[in-house]
Design an enzyme around this catalytic site. Structure first.
Site, PDB file in Angstrom:
ATOM      1  N   ASN A   1      -5.722  -0.026  -4.032  1.00 44.48           N
ATOM      2  CA  ASN A   1      -5.681   1.203  -3.241  1.00 44.48           C
ATOM      3  C   ASN A   1      -4.534   2.035  -3.794  1.00 44.48           C
ATOM      4  OD1 ASN A   1      -5.456   3.188  -1.307  1.00 44.48           O
ATOM      5  ND2 ASN A   1      -4.701   1.822   0.318  1.00 44.48           N
TER       6      ASN A   1
ATOM      7  N   LYS B   1      -3.677   5.006  -3.073  1.00 41.97           N
ATOM      8  CA  LYS B   1      -3.085   5.928  -2.078  1.00 41.97           C
ATOM      9  C   LYS B   1      -2.863   7.312  -2.720  1.00 41.97           C
ATOM     10  CE  LYS B   1      -1.004   1.971   0.175  1.00 41.97           C
ATOM     11  NZ  LYS B   1      -0.036   1.495   1.145  1.00 41.97           N
TER      12      LYS B   1
ATOM     13  N   GLU C   1      -2.701   3.422   7.565  1.00 37.72           N
ATOM     14  CA  GLU C   1      -2.042   4.734   7.381  1.00 37.72           C
ATOM     15  C   GLU C   1      -2.927   5.855   7.924  1.00 37.72           C
ATOM     16  OE1 GLU C   1      -1.239   4.267   3.183  1.00 37.72           O
ATOM     17  OE2 GLU C   1       0.190   2.680   3.669  1.00 37.72           O
TER      18      GLU C   1
ATOM     19  N   GLU D   1      -4.977  -6.485   7.024  1.00 38.07           N
ATOM     20  CA  GLU D   1      -3.710  -5.967   6.537  1.00 38.07           C
ATOM     21  C   GLU D   1      -2.728  -5.875   7.692  1.00 38.07           C
ATOM     22  OE1 GLU D   1      -4.369  -3.667   2.649  1.00 38.07           O
ATOM     23  OE2 GLU D   1      -4.618  -2.246   4.281  1.00 38.07           O
TER      24      GLU D   1
ATOM     25  N   GLY E   1      -1.916  -2.471  -2.701  1.00 34.11           N
ATOM     26  CA  GLY E   1      -1.379  -1.118  -2.755  1.00 34.11           C
ATOM     27  C   GLY E   1      -0.452  -0.954  -3.946  1.00 34.11           C
TER      28      GLY E   1
ATOM     29  N   HIS F   1      -7.919   2.277   7.146  1.00 34.78           N
ATOM     30  CA  HIS F   1      -6.593   1.871   6.677  1.00 34.78           C
ATOM     31  C   HIS F   1      -5.559   2.232   7.743  1.00 34.78           C
ATOM     32  CE1 HIS F   1      -2.940   1.562   4.344  1.00 34.78           C
ATOM     33  NE2 HIS F   1      -3.624   0.826   3.481  1.00 34.78           N
TER      34      HIS F   1
ATOM     35  N   SER G   1       1.791  -6.265   0.656  1.00 30.72           N
ATOM     36  CA  SER G   1       2.795  -6.737  -0.301  1.00 30.72           C
ATOM     37  C   SER G   1       2.322  -7.923  -1.147  1.00 30.72           C
ATOM     38  CB  SER G   1       4.108  -7.065   0.415  1.00 30.72           C
ATOM     39  OG  SER G   1       4.606  -5.903   1.060  1.00 30.72           O
TER      40      SER G   1
ATOM     41  N   GLY H   1       3.532  -2.414   2.179  1.00 32.22           N
ATOM     42  CA  GLY H   1       4.554  -1.637   1.490  1.00 32.22           C
ATOM     43  C   GLY H   1       5.971  -2.000   1.896  1.00 32.22           C
TER      44      GLY H   1
HETATM   45  C1  PEP Z   1      -2.347  -1.287   1.354  1.00 30.10           C
HETATM   46  O1  PEP Z   1      -1.831  -0.250   1.749  1.00 30.10           O
HETATM   47  O2  PEP Z   1      -3.578  -1.419   1.423  1.00 30.10           O
HETATM   48  C2  PEP Z   1      -1.473  -2.329   0.823  1.00 30.10           C
HETATM   49  C3  PEP Z   1      -1.891  -3.560   0.860  1.00 30.10           C
HETATM   50  O3  PEP Z   1      -0.262  -1.913   0.336  1.00 30.10           O
HETATM   51  P1  PEP Z   1       0.880  -2.828  -0.360  1.00 30.10           P
HETATM   52  O4  PEP Z   1       0.166  -3.792  -1.279  1.00 30.10           O
HETATM   53  O5  PEP Z   1       1.734  -1.852  -1.108  1.00 30.10           O
HETATM   54  O6  PEP Z   1       1.599  -3.526   0.741  1.00 30.10           O
END
Ligand code: PEP
Length: 251
Positions: free
Chosen positions: A9, A11, A98, A168, A234, A96, A213, A174
């Site tokens: 992703n 973003k 966000e 998630e 991400g 998601h 992460s 993040g």
């Molecule tokens: C995401 O936003 O889908 C995600 C998993 O982000 P990150 O890997 O940066 O935590």
């Protein structure tokens, strides 16, 4: 047998030229060393058509990060599921955290989006997950169960066959804080149980990805759990070496 998937992703990162360069690098890396899982990159809308050309006839699938909750018409600035599909993309991320947190996407809005995405032949990577306060209060199962039921449980079995789930935990996105492999497994098993309760045997076929992460150093441990079928990535999807390192966790 359900599919193992590693999906990126991007973003709101990378301009068009940088996105094309990353997709081109990934294409070369995966041509030289075939993955043992499905690989998908989900990019900003403006990258889709160009990146679709880059990844055409490769192992790399392509998706959007969102689509509109309306079919078409006077919705300035929105991008419909049909428009996403017309770029050559096959997937769309919906729900998601966000989008839920910053753009007020409710379960009802997400239901519309899921229906439109499926009606236009897209596979949906549907995200669910609790925030930190909910986990600290021991409410994670309740929250995730409701997110599933409120947006997906009116689907038919045929529609549900095109859903991929991504657990998630919002506190891990993040932040550098990853759920432990055990926490991921517990939740994935709970999710699979919820799906079994509503869709029966389809629960064994639905891929449930972990996101939060995930990086090359922890992916193997997390993916080793029986109900974890891959990852939604991400930050680590923005560097070919890191993303490939996670893909290689399936080797
Ligand atoms: C995401 O936003 O889908 C995600 C998993 O982000 P990150 O890997 O940066 O935590």
């Amino acid at each position: 047998m359900r599919k193992k998937i590693v999906a990126g992703n991007w973003k709101m990162n990378l301009n068009l030229q940088e996105g094309v360069a990353l997709a081109t690098e990934l294409k070369a890396a995966l041509a030289a060393d075939k993955p043992n899982c499905d690989v998908v990159i989900c990019t900003p809308f403006i990258h889709l058509a160009t990146v679709a050309d880059v990844v055409k006839n490769t192992v790399i699938g392509l998706g959007a990060e969102n689509c509109a909750d309306k079919e078409k018409g006077a919705y300035t600035g929105e991008v419909s599921a049909a428009q996403v599909k017309s770029t050559g993309a096959q997937y769309v991320i919906l729900g998601h955290s966000e989008r839920r947190a910053y753009y007020g996407e409710t379960a009802e809005i997400l239901k519309e989006k899921v229906n439109l995405a499926l009606a236009n032949g897209l596979k949906v990577i549907f995200c669910i997950g609790e925030v930190l306060e909910e986990r600290e209060a021991g409410k994670q199962n309740e929250v995730v169960g409701a997110q599933l039921a409120d947006s997906l449980f009116d689907l038919t079995d045929e529609q549900f066959a095109n859903i991929i789930l991504a657990y998630e935990p919002v506190w891990a996105i993040g932040t550098g804080k990853t759920a432990t492999a055990e926490q991921a497994q517990d939740m994935h098993a709970f999710i699979r149980g919820c799906i079994a309760g509503r869709f029966g045997d389809a629960a064994e076929n639905v891929s449930i990805l972990y996101g939060g992460s995930c990086k090359p150093s922890n992916a193997k441990d997390i993916f080793s759990k029986p109900d974890v079928d891959g990852g939604l990535i991400g930050g680590a999807a923005l560097k070919c070496e890191d993303f490939k390192g996670i893909i290689d966790a399936w080797k």
